[in-house]
Enzyme design. Structure first.
Site, mmCIF file in Angstrom:
data_model
loop_
_atom_site.group_PDB
_atom_site.id
_atom_site.type_symbol
_atom_site.label_atom_id
_atom_site.label_comp_id
_atom_site.label_asym_id
_atom_site.label_seq_id
_atom_site.Cartn_x
_atom_site.Cartn_y
_atom_site.Cartn_z
ATOM 1 C CB SER A 106 41.889 40.556 13.915
ATOM 2 O OG SER A 106 41.094 41.102 12.877
ATOM 3 C CE LYS B 5 40.818 38.128 10.173
ATOM 4 N NZ LYS B 5 41.011 38.404 11.620
#
Length: 249
Positions: free
Chosen positions: A60, A133
């Site tokens: 990701s 993230k």
């Protein structure tokens, strides 16, 4: 008489040397044990309060982070050092982001070694229980996507994001539009691999609606430490978010 006395003295000297050598070995082993214990305690304190290691289990954050990269995390963020937009943050699952995972069974010796390595910060067996993230929205921020140029904006300021990985031919930094205001005490986070990241955008059905509590943040990743060929500092691109504070409200 003289020879007998000399022989006895020699025997006594030898008899005194053996306990001396044994005592020296014991002192050496004691010092080694003390050094080992101190090193373990220092490593534990560093891992607990300053920095620790994680590995990257997903794609990701490509191209910034690749699968199986090792990162070093500054645990002084956010308790001592404030969070900033653009930070690469590690945080505990807020609930429902990660699938339920069964703990693999390990032989007792392997489990003991893993526990010790994790205790001193040389291993990160809980990496699969954490997420990595990029922080986009702080508490109170208004985050919107996408404008006519495919850009995301924070507090009305369009962002030019050089770290984002997009499929060839795509210019929108998010496949799906969104318009959110970050609640107090929470964060809005997104992966750099925007079309392959289950981030705040795609966790709206979880109890916290995709927002991450600040209290769940373990720290800010600041360096890729392994493999050596990928060693790099991880910046937070302050130029990308320049002017955002002025746009608040």
């Amino acid at each position: 008489m003289t020879d007998e006395t000399q022989s006895t003295a020699t025997t006594d000297d030898r008899g005194q040397q053996k306990p001396g050598r044994k005592r020296g070995v014991l002192l050496f082993l004691r010092d080694l044990l003390i050094i080992f214990i101190v090193a373990v305690l220092v490593s534990f304190l560093i891992k607990t309060f300053l920095i620790r290691s994680f590995f990257i289990p997903s794609q990701s954050m490509q191209q910034t982070l690749e699968i199986d990269d090792r990162i070093i995390v500054n645990e002084l963020v956010p308790d001592v050092v404030p969070l900033e937009r653009g930070d690469v943050v590690v945080f505990r699952d807020p609930g429902g982001w990660l699938p339920v995972r069964e703990e693999p069974q390990q032989p007792p010796l392997v489990a003991a070694v893993d526990w010790f390595l994790a205790f001193v910060g040389l291993s990160a067996p809980d990496s699969n229980d954490h997420l990595v993230k990029r922080l986009i929205g702080l508490p109170g921020d208004h985050v919107v996507c996408c404008n006519a140029l495919g850009q995301m904006s924070v507090n009305g300021v369009p962002l030019d994001e050089p770290y984002v990985a997009l499929p060839p031919g795509d210019t929108r930094v998010s496949r799906d539009d969104f318009d959110v205001t970050v609640p107090e005490g929470s964060l809005w986070v997104m992966g750099d691999n925007r079309y392959n990241s289950k981030d705040s955008r795609y966790n709206g059905d979880t109890p916290l609606k995709g927002f991450v509590p600040v209290d769940n943040v373990v720290g800010r990743a600041f360096v890729v430490s392994w493999p050596l060929s990928r060693w790099a500092w991880l910046g937070n691109y302050p130029e990308v978010f320049a002017g955002v504070d002025e746009g608040s409200g």
